[in-house]
Design an enzyme around this catalytic site. Structure first.
Site, short mmCIF file in Angstrom:
data_model
loop_
_atom_site.label_atom_id
_atom_site.label_comp_id
_atom_site.label_asym_id
_atom_site.label_seq_id
_atom_site.Cartn_x
_atom_site.Cartn_y
_atom_site.Cartn_z
N HIS A 73 56.41 5.71 -33.32
CA HIS A 73 55.46 7.05 -33.11
C HIS A 73 55.71 6.80 -31.38
O HIS A 73 54.79 7.55 -30.37
CB HIS A 73 54.12 6.18 -33.02
N ARG A 93 46.91 13.79 -25.59
CA ARG A 93 48.00 14.07 -26.88
C ARG A 93 47.83 15.34 -26.87
O ARG A 93 48.95 15.47 -27.25
CB ARG A 93 46.92 13.34 -27.93
N ASP A 115 47.18 -2.41 -30.09
CA ASP A 115 46.99 -2.18 -31.27
C ASP A 115 46.94 -2.82 -32.14
O ASP A 115 47.17 -4.18 -32.13
CB ASP A 115 48.49 -1.48 -32.02
N CYS A 131 46.03 2.79 -28.38
CA CYS A 131 46.47 4.77 -29.58
C CYS A 131 45.19 4.49 -29.86
O CYS A 131 44.97 5.89 -30.50
CB CYS A 131 47.65 4.24 -30.40
N ARG A 139 53.68 13.03 -40.52
CA ARG A 139 53.22 11.56 -40.35
C ARG A 139 53.34 10.94 -41.93
O ARG A 139 52.93 11.56 -43.24
CB ARG A 139 52.27 11.70 -40.19
N GLN A 144 52.57 9.67 -29.18
CA GLN A 144 51.91 8.17 -28.94
C GLN A 144 52.29 8.51 -27.65
O GLN A 144 51.08 8.10 -26.59
CB GLN A 144 50.77 7.56 -29.40
#
Ligand code: CP
Ligand code: NVA
Length: 303
Positions: free
Chosen positions: A131, A290, A222, A262, A104, A134
């Site tokens: 991402h 996840r 988000d 998320c 990440r 996700q």
């Protein structure tokens, strides 16, 4: 690890449509307690975190433990990478110790470089651009709500054209579902990713959030300021003021529509508490998925 055979997961289109379905099917089986037993016995995943994380770190670490393997957490504060050791040298060294690397970080190019230089599979655990892990969990959550025919679904993205929006575009491109994004001017998704997804014919970029939500099966959003954009937060709060997911917006979607986020979320900013904590919200199934989706991905890439 045979270099020629190595597969990375930096973006949703790194997997074919069939492979994505295979991973999602395995994720569902793992969630039901089925699937291979300890398939990664003795295998190790390095996890490089150059940004904060709760879900990604814990789900990968716990996932590796469930699969019989082990995960090593690496952060900038405690590695030589944090002191400027090159991606090249880090990739070569880690490849001598571990069987896969999850990273990440900020620049997507850094993950691409790591994948080029590493001899083991590299997984994108979030960049400024994408991402994808996700989205695997989000797709699993959509399948749980509506069944496996993802092509029949319509997704509404409300807010920033960020790493999550770009990843939804990639998923729509690969899987052919409908995707309407409502982003304020100046906060559009990545232009290349948008153009490619538009090629699939079922993607639209709009300015009006209510229009985007009309008839949707899934409404998702988000944060307005992502990690690394903290100093833009005030300007962004002004730009996104009309882009909050609230009750009236959810009422434009289908009656059975679900809400996804998320996480982490800011209640009262991009979404009201009424929606995110309401009956249509699937955020905690999404967070749980996840674990299952990434376990399936790890099995796919590492065995
Ligand atoms: N959704 C997500 O990636 O959460 P974390 O930042 O906690 O990993
Ligand atoms: N867009 C957010 C997602 C966090 C999981 C960020 O990049 O901070």
């Amino acid at each position: 690890m045979n270099h020629a055979a190595k597969r990375d997961f930096l973006a949703i289109p790194d997997l074919s449509r069939d492979e994505l379905r295979q991973v999602l099917d395995l994720a569902a089986r793992l969630k039901r307690g089925e699937g291979p037993v300890r398939p990664l016995e003795g295998r190790t995943l390095a996890m490089i975190f150059r940004k904060s994380s709760t879900r990604t770190r814990v789900s990968f670490e716990v996932g590796m433990a469930h699969l019989g393997g082990h995960a090593v957490f690496l952060s900038d504060a405690h590695t030589q990478m944090g002191r400027g050791e090159s991606v090249h040298d880090t990739a070569k060294v880690l490849s001598r110790y571990v069987d896969a690397i999850m990273i990440r970080t900020f620049a997507h190019a850094e993950v691409e470089e790591l994948a080029r230089e590493a001899d083991v599979p590299v997984i994108n655990g979030l960049t400024d651009l994408l991402h994808p892990c996700q989205i695997l969990a989000d797709l699993q959550t959509v399948v749980e709500a509506f069944g496996p025919d993802l092509e029949a679904r319509a997704v509404a993205w409300i807010g920033d054209g960020n790493n999550m929006a770009n990843s939804w575009l990639n998923a729509a491109h690969r899987l052919g579902f409908g995707l309407r994004l409502a982003c304020p001017e100046g906060y559009d998704p990545d232009p290349e990713i948008l153009e490619r997804a538009r090629g699939s014919g079922r993607v639209e970029l709009l300015r009006d959030p209510l229009e985007a939500a009309e008839g949707a099966d899934v409404v998702t959003t988000d944060v307005w300021a992502s990690m690394g954009q903290e100093e833009e937060a005030e300007a962004r709060a002004r730009a996104f003021a009309g882009y909050r997911v609230d009750g009236p917006l959810m009422d434009r979607a289908r009656p059975e529509a679900i809400f996804l986020h998320c996480l982490p979320a800011h209640r009262g900013e991009e979404v009201t508490a009424e929606v995110i904590d309401g009956p249509r919200s699937r955020i905690f199934d999404e967070a749980e998925n996840r674990l299952h989706a990434q376990k399936a991905l790890l099995i796919f890439l590492m065995t």
